[in-house]
Design a protein around this motif. Structure first.
Motif, PDB file in Angstrom:
ATOM      1  N   UNK A 193       3.438 -23.485  36.129  1.00  0.00           N
ATOM      2  CA  UNK A 193       3.146 -24.825  35.229  1.00  0.00           C
ATOM      3  C   UNK A 193       1.994 -24.436  34.574  1.00  0.00           C
ATOM      4  N   UNK A 194       2.024 -24.028  33.097  1.00  0.00           N
ATOM      5  CA  UNK A 194       0.719 -23.521  32.567  1.00  0.00           C
ATOM      6  C   UNK A 194      -0.248 -24.529  32.355  1.00  0.00           C
ATOM      7  N   UNK A 195       0.205 -25.996  32.405  1.00  0.00           N
ATOM      8  CA  UNK A 195      -0.905 -26.967  32.645  1.00  0.00           C
ATOM      9  C   UNK A 195      -1.627 -27.164  33.680  1.00  0.00           C
ATOM     10  N   UNK A 196      -1.204 -26.728  34.944  1.00  0.00           N
ATOM     11  CA  UNK A 196      -1.649 -27.322  36.138  1.00  0.00           C
ATOM     12  C   UNK A 196      -2.181 -25.822  36.982  1.00  0.00           C
ATOM     13  N   UNK A 197      -1.486 -24.746  36.832  1.00  0.00           N
ATOM     14  CA  UNK A 197      -1.733 -23.544  37.315  1.00  0.00           C
ATOM     15  C   UNK A 197      -1.485 -23.775  39.081  1.00  0.00           C
TER      16      UNK A 197
END
Length: 187
Positions: free
Chosen positions: A145-149
């Motif tokens: 998830x590139x938003x939360x890593x």
């Protein structure tokens, strides 16, 4: 994320074909903790699970994997796919924030690994067993998830669930050692 091949370990007669990935992972905790962990996973959070009772892990920094695969960045789908092939579908967690991968293996360091595991420490590869804990994403978190890593399964738990075959992890460790040091690993 592509479907990963099942692990060779899945033919183990001790593996219950009706068991879900969540059930399998929860075996490391007392039953009274199961509802809390399931709630964390339903909210897409990470749970800390103890190692040593049934499962252990091998922590691999991303740098040796980048060297071996030629991938410039981690996490990456290419490294996830490489691990799925090399470990024949054995489960692997990726922690994108710390740039580590955790290969889930059965408990206990095989005697044949002692010298090799000592050499792997030179690369930052660490066996984690009894007394260690590992962050575990819910079984459905199988992509970055590139938003939360947040942590995710780089190689998801197969169906039926099973740890990675230790011999495949040993082969990966040897390959990583050779790629980074340009030497043969100790036996």
């Amino acid at each position: 994320m592509p479907h990963h091949a099942p692990s060779l370990m899945q033919t183990d007669p001790c593996t219950d074909p009706e068991e879900t990935a969540a059930d399998w992972l929860l075996k490391t905790l007392p039953e009274q903790a199961h509802a809390r962990i399931l709630s964390l996973w339903q909210r897409k959070l990470t749970a800390m699970l103890p190692l040593g009772e049934g499962l252990s892990a091998v922590r691999i920094p991303s740098a040796p994997l980048r060297t071996l695969t030629g991938q410039p960045e981690t996490p990456s789908a290419a490294i996830d796919e490489y691990l799925a092939r090399a470990l024949e579908g054995g489960p692997v967690i990726c922690d994108p924030a710390s740039l580590h991968y955790y290969v889930i293996i059965p408990s206990g360091l095989p005697a044949a690994w002692h010298r090799a595991a000592a050499a792997w420490r030179e690369l930052g590869i660490i066996y984690q067993g009894d007394g260690s804990w590992v962050g575990v994403p819910g079984p459905a978190r199988d992509a970055l998830d590139p938003d939360t890593y947040s942590l995710y399964w780089a190689v998801p738990v197969a169906d039926p669930p099973a740890p990675c075959d230790p011999s495949l992890m040993a082969r990966l460790g040897a390959d990583l050692y050779r790629a980074v040091t340009h030497r043969e690993p100790p036996r």
